[in-house]
Design a protein around this motif. Structure first.
Motif, mmCIF file in Angstrom:
data_model
loop_
_atom_site.group_PDB
_atom_site.id
_atom_site.type_symbol
_atom_site.label_atom_id
_atom_site.label_comp_id
_atom_site.label_asym_id
_atom_site.label_seq_id
_atom_site.Cartn_x
_atom_site.Cartn_y
_atom_site.Cartn_z
ATOM 1 N N ILE A 120 0.841 -1.196 0.000
ATOM 2 C CA ILE A 120 0.000 0.000 0.000
ATOM 3 C C ILE A 120 0.878 1.248 0.000
ATOM 4 C CG2 ILE A 120 -1.645 1.304 1.432
ATOM 5 C CD1 ILE A 120 -2.854 -1.481 2.153
ATOM 6 N N LEU A 121 1.950 1.167 0.752
ATOM 7 C CA LEU A 121 2.909 2.263 0.834
ATOM 8 C C LEU A 121 3.547 2.537 -0.529
ATOM 9 C CD1 LEU A 121 3.914 3.987 3.144
ATOM 10 C CD2 LEU A 121 5.689 2.295 3.594
ATOM 11 N N ALA A 122 4.035 1.482 -1.142
ATOM 12 C CA ALA A 122 4.680 1.635 -2.453
ATOM 13 C C ALA A 122 3.666 2.093 -3.494
ATOM 14 C CB ALA A 122 5.326 0.313 -2.881
ATOM 15 N N GLY A 123 2.448 1.578 -3.365
ATOM 16 C CA GLY A 123 1.393 1.961 -4.305
ATOM 17 C C GLY A 123 1.076 3.451 -4.219
ATOM 18 N N ALA A 124 1.134 3.996 -3.000
ATOM 19 C CA ALA A 124 0.819 5.412 -2.804
ATOM 20 C C ALA A 124 1.905 6.301 -3.401
ATOM 21 C CB ALA A 124 0.647 5.693 -1.309
ATOM 22 N N CYS A 125 3.148 5.818 -3.401
ATOM 23 C CA CYS A 125 4.260 6.645 -3.864
ATOM 24 C C CYS A 125 4.644 6.370 -5.310
ATOM 25 C CB CYS A 125 5.460 6.458 -2.952
ATOM 26 S SG CYS A 125 5.137 7.060 -1.290
ATOM 27 N N PHE A 126 4.224 5.255 -5.829
ATOM 28 C CA PHE A 126 4.492 4.914 -7.228
ATOM 29 C C PHE A 126 3.183 4.673 -7.935
ATOM 30 C CE2 PHE A 126 8.500 3.798 -5.328
ATOM 31 C CZ PHE A 126 9.409 4.232 -6.267
ATOM 32 N N PRO A 127 2.628 5.697 -8.568
ATOM 33 C CA PRO A 127 1.393 5.446 -9.302
ATOM 34 C C PRO A 127 1.646 4.284 -10.268
ATOM 35 C CG PRO A 127 1.965 7.785 -9.320
ATOM 36 C CD PRO A 127 3.123 7.068 -8.729
ATOM 37 N N GLY A 128 0.762 3.290 -10.271
ATOM 38 C CA GLY A 128 0.949 2.131 -11.147
ATOM 39 C C GLY A 128 1.932 1.135 -10.570
ATOM 40 N N PHE A 129 2.282 1.269 -9.283
ATOM 41 C CA PHE A 129 3.167 0.279 -8.689
ATOM 42 C C PHE A 129 2.551 -1.098 -8.873
ATOM 43 C CE2 PHE A 129 4.060 -2.536 -5.094
ATOM 44 C CZ PHE A 129 5.426 -2.641 -5.213
ATOM 45 N N ASP A 130 3.377 -2.007 -9.358
ATOM 46 C CA ASP A 130 2.853 -3.296 -9.758
ATOM 47 C C ASP A 130 3.540 -4.335 -8.890
ATOM 48 O OD1 ASP A 130 2.594 -4.845 -13.028
ATOM 49 O OD2 ASP A 130 2.171 -5.580 -11.020
ATOM 50 N N LYS A 131 2.838 -4.786 -7.900
ATOM 51 C CA LYS A 131 3.499 -5.685 -6.950
ATOM 52 C C LYS A 131 3.887 -6.974 -7.634
ATOM 53 C CE LYS A 131 -0.772 -7.589 -5.103
ATOM 54 N NZ LYS A 131 -1.573 -8.018 -3.996
ATOM 55 N N ALA A 132 3.247 -7.281 -8.784
ATOM 56 C CA ALA A 132 3.541 -8.525 -9.480
ATOM 57 C C ALA A 132 4.938 -8.516 -10.058
ATOM 58 C CB ALA A 132 2.529 -8.703 -10.590
ATOM 59 N N GLY A 133 5.246 -7.492 -10.823
ATOM 60 C CA GLY A 133 6.561 -7.423 -11.431
ATOM 61 C C GLY A 133 7.640 -7.114 -10.410
#
Lengths: 201, 612
Positions: free
Chosen positions: A160-173
């Protein structure tokens, strides 16, 4: 006999959901011929506690699990590892006193390594979003190492943290690996045998 | 491959379905493997996982040093979308090899509503669903009960395995391995396979018509043998699996299963399994007890299911249950119990560990209709079974019935109601009240199936089925009763596929193209698309669902299952007269022909047939 096991949950095992994972452990103990003590009550279940359940899709390099066995079980690590599916491995087994606090109560911080799509110029966003939960954040190239506080069993999820700071953060890749479970209030863990926890100074 | 999967698995429901890696699964060193054999189940992982047939074949194939068996299941629509989006082929769970790189893909046809999934899995593998458009390997084969009416899938499958696969599977593996070594093409390999008893290669056969243009059956296009079901040479001494793959997620049934006997001689006229799996054979008690212990040890399970079409019929069932339970922490389950008090006594033996509900299948409400279908159960058997259950503390009872059986009238449905109410009354008499009683009445809709005495019967129309369902629901609308019924449209599709011919195959293809998948899952079932597909394929649905004259050539007549058509005709006649036919393991031979067809000695058991 009360044991705290440390183990790795890597590769494909990351996709086993927590409830299935718990039942898998029961089965691995049965296959290894190690009898787990049962809980009291109407529907007895094996006595087993995970320090902190891992989200489906996350890998764990050093997870903690507490079990209660009969006295005198030998070579628990070797017997369990002879059965483990690929990606699951017991690292250590440490006997602790029966009066020792529950492993769930010991968790004060969780460390993660998050692979980012690109490096960051500053950690400002991470610091802001994590707020009080952030104990430390370090950037090594595209790898972000986070240490997040657990308070009253609450914390913030690194995806959630990474998602907030990286629009389009893709936990899969960009997989997330939990690298350790920490206790840092040393007074609470004073009877902890050496080497069990990764203690903070 | 794993890197690609890791990128899509976080976005699908239950990703553990797609990772393999289970305890006791086998992934060999790639350089040892000369033959890749996929065992494909056309439904989702949790459904297909427990299928015993594949667990058996998996071990047999993997015991060949140069062969690798891998499992593959139908991906759920969310996973299908991801596979297509990322252009990842459907793959074997063991080594994550794309299915198009396999030598053989073997499907099992356990129920008709998986057929669109089969086409979809071929497409996801990057293969054409049509056999004629696939010029090389992998060969697509199919077995299981559906293979015994193969014509609906004749356009898609290269070779069907008829009957028991334990021995054929090795012969197929050896033939295909040799073909690869010698560089033989698909056609030559199929000709060699067609010569193996129990294998039917549909492209070497075609429908034939008489001078008037009427269909007269499927005939060989050259000197090919008449396709005949295969059974294993010596069932009793045939080795059983030593290990089973242990799931990482909880499957529908978390238990090991051992097959105690094969075949059933009760002769229920609607029952396809009862005809297909003949002759009746049993495994020796000592072997089963030993194997049960070993499987529990090798899987870490604590429950063992004694599987067969009628568990209580096994000659030494009581002894077997007691032996298995002697170890203390093992629980035994008995699926397919027959309806009598002996079965309840057996169930009583098994439930020492945990109390579960009891399931009985009277199938029809009235004695007349039970005689018609040859369900050799009397009213008093049902009540004595229920009495034994209630007196021993059971509070939960599940009853199975069928609706839409030949000759059925509304009165027969009233008799279901009377029976259920009578059983409730019995429970009150025994327990003083009905406070803890829970009764489930599961009512399926009769579907006429190939190779049964009812194969000519009509599938009942919607109005009648739904009126009778309502009748039941209305009269049993009480908190103590739970009535479960089947969607008529789903049963109708099953009926169309179960008696289908090659034309039906065109409808299956069209339906798949229009997007039909997982037809057995109510949330995915799309009857409108099916209706369009049948119309476009030129299938006259009303005719296909109607009664078929006894004289007509049937699409499955060329498949010899050992049970003679004369016997089926005779049984069909006896049904019209409501005349019973006894169980031949307890009474006289009913002359179905199967023992002679396979040169086996008929099994005789102690006991008395309840047939009058």
């Amino acid at each position: 006999m009360r044991l705290i096991l440390s183990y790795a949950k890597l590769g494909p095992m990351a996709f086993i959901a927590h409830l299935d994972f718990q039942q898998l452990w029961w089965r691995i103990f049965r296959l290894a011929g190690i009898t787990l003590q049962l809980t009291q009550g109407y529907n007895p279940r094996p006595k087993m506690r995970f320090a902190s359940p891992l989200a489906t899709g996350f890998q764990g390099e050093r997870e903690l699990l507490e079990v209660f066995l009969g006295e005198g079980e030998q070579n628990v690590v070797g017997r369990l590892n002879s059965i483990m599916p690929q990606g699951l491995k017991v690292l250590t087994a440490t006997e602790v006193p029966l009066a020792f606090p529950k492993v769930t109560a010991l968790v004060d911080a969780l460390a993660y390594r998050v692979k980012l799509p690109h490096s960051l110029d500053s950690l400002e966003c991470i610091t802001r979003e994590a707020g009080d939960y952030l104990l430390s954040a370090q950037l090594e190239g595209k790898e972000l190492n986070l240490l997040l506080k657990v308070e009253n069993q609450r914390t913030i999820r690194p995806d959630i943290l990474a998602g907030a700071c990286f629009p389009g953060f893709d936990k899969a890749g960009f997989p997330i690996i939990r690298t350790g479970i920490y206790a840092y209030k040393t007074e609470k863990t004073s009877p902890v045998p050496a080497g069990l926890f990764l203690l903070l100074d | 491959m794993w890197d690609k999967l890791q990128a899509i698995l976080p976005y699908v429901e239950k990703p553990a379905r797609y990772i393999g890696n289970e305890i006791n699964s086998v992934a060999k060193a790639q350089e040892e493997v000369q033959l890749r054999f996929a065992l494909a189940f056309p439904d989702v992982y949790e459904i297909g996982f427990s299928y015993m047939g594949f667990q058996i074949l998996y071990e047999i194939i993997n015991s060949i040093p140069w062969a690798q068996a891998e499992r593959v299941f139908a991906p759920w629509p969310d996973m299908e979308a991801k596979l297509r989006e990322h252009k990842i082929p459907l793959y074997g769970l063991e080594t994550k090899t794309g299915l198009n790189a396999f030598d053989i893909i073997g499907f099992t046809l356990q129920y008709e509503l998986g057929y669109t999934n089969l086409l979809n899995m071929l497409d996801l593998a990057g293969l054409s669903p049509h056999a004629r458009e696939r010029t090389g390997f992998p060969l697509i084969i199919a077995g299981g009960p559906g293979a015994l009416n193969p014509e609906p899938l004749a356009d898609f499958i290269d070779a069907f395995v008829l009957g028991e696969g334990e021995e054929i599977v090795t012969e197929i593996a050896e033939t295909v391995a040799e073909a690869k070594k010698q560089g033989w093409g698909k056609d030559k390999t199929l000709k060699l396979l067609a010569a193996i008893p129990g294998i039917y290669v549909p492209k070497f056969y075609a429908p034939a018509y008489d001078a008037q243009g009427s269909y007269i059956g499927i005939k060989p296009l050259g000197s090919f043998p008449a396709p005949k079901k295969r059974i294993v040479r010596d069932f009793a001494s045939y080795p059983l699996p030593q290990k089973l793959v242990v799931p990482l997620v909880q499957p529908v049934h978390d238990r090991v299963s051992i097959e105690i006997c094969r075949g059933c001689a009760r002769g229920c006229r609607f029952c396809q399994a009862g005809m297909l799996y003949r002759p009746v054979r049993e495994r020796p008690m000592a072997q089963l007890a030993e194997q049960g212990r070993m499987l529990l040890q090798n899987t870490g399970s604590s429950e063992i299911s004694l599987s067969s079409l009628s568990s209580a019929d096994y000659s030494k069932i009581e002894e077997l249950v007691q032996t298995l339970m002697a170890s203390g922490d093992t629980s035994v389950s008995l699926p397919s119990l027959r309806v009598d008090s002996y079965s309840v006594e057996l169930a009583k033996l098994t439930r020492a560990v945990r109390k579960t509900g009891l399931t009985l299948a009277p199938e029809a409400g009235s004695q007349r209709l039970r005689n018609v279908i040859n369900k050799n159960v009397r009213e008093e058997d049902i009540f004595s079974a229920a009495r034994a259950a209630f007196e021993n503390g059971w509070d939960s009872l599940k009853l199975y019935f069928m609706l839409g059986l030949p000759t059925e009238t509304d009165e027969d449905i009233e008799d279901i109601v009377n029976m259920v109410r009578g059983l409730e009354q019995l429970y009150r008499e025994i327990n003083g009240n009905n406070r803890r009683l829970k009764m489930t009445v599961a009512v399926s809709t009769f579907v006429p199936k190939a190779h049964t005495p009812f194969q000519w019967a009509a599938f009942l129309g919607r109005k009648d089925v739904e009126r009778r369902q309502r009748l039941l629901l209305d009269k049993l609308r009480l908190p103590k009763f739970k009535v479960q019924t089947m969607d008529w449209k789903e049963s109708k599709l099953e009926a169309l596929l179960a008696r289908g011919d090659r034309k039906t195959g065109r409808a299956i293809f069209l339906a798949w193209q229009k997007g039909c998948r997982f037809d057995a899952w109510t949330e995915h079932f799309r009857p409108q698309l099916w209706a369009e597909s049948f119309a476009q394929a030129g299938v006259d649905v009303a005719v296909a669902l109607g009664e078929i004259p006894l004289t007509a050539a049937l699409p499955w007549d060329h498949i010899d299952i050992g049970v003679s058509k004369d016997y089926l005709i005779k049984e069909s006649g006896r049904a019209k007269g409501a005349a019973g036919t006894p169980d031949c393991t307890l009474d006289r031979c009913s002359d179905c022909g199967v023992c002679a067809a396979f040169a086996v000695t008929p099994l005789k058991r102690k006991g008395k047939s309840v047939c009058d």
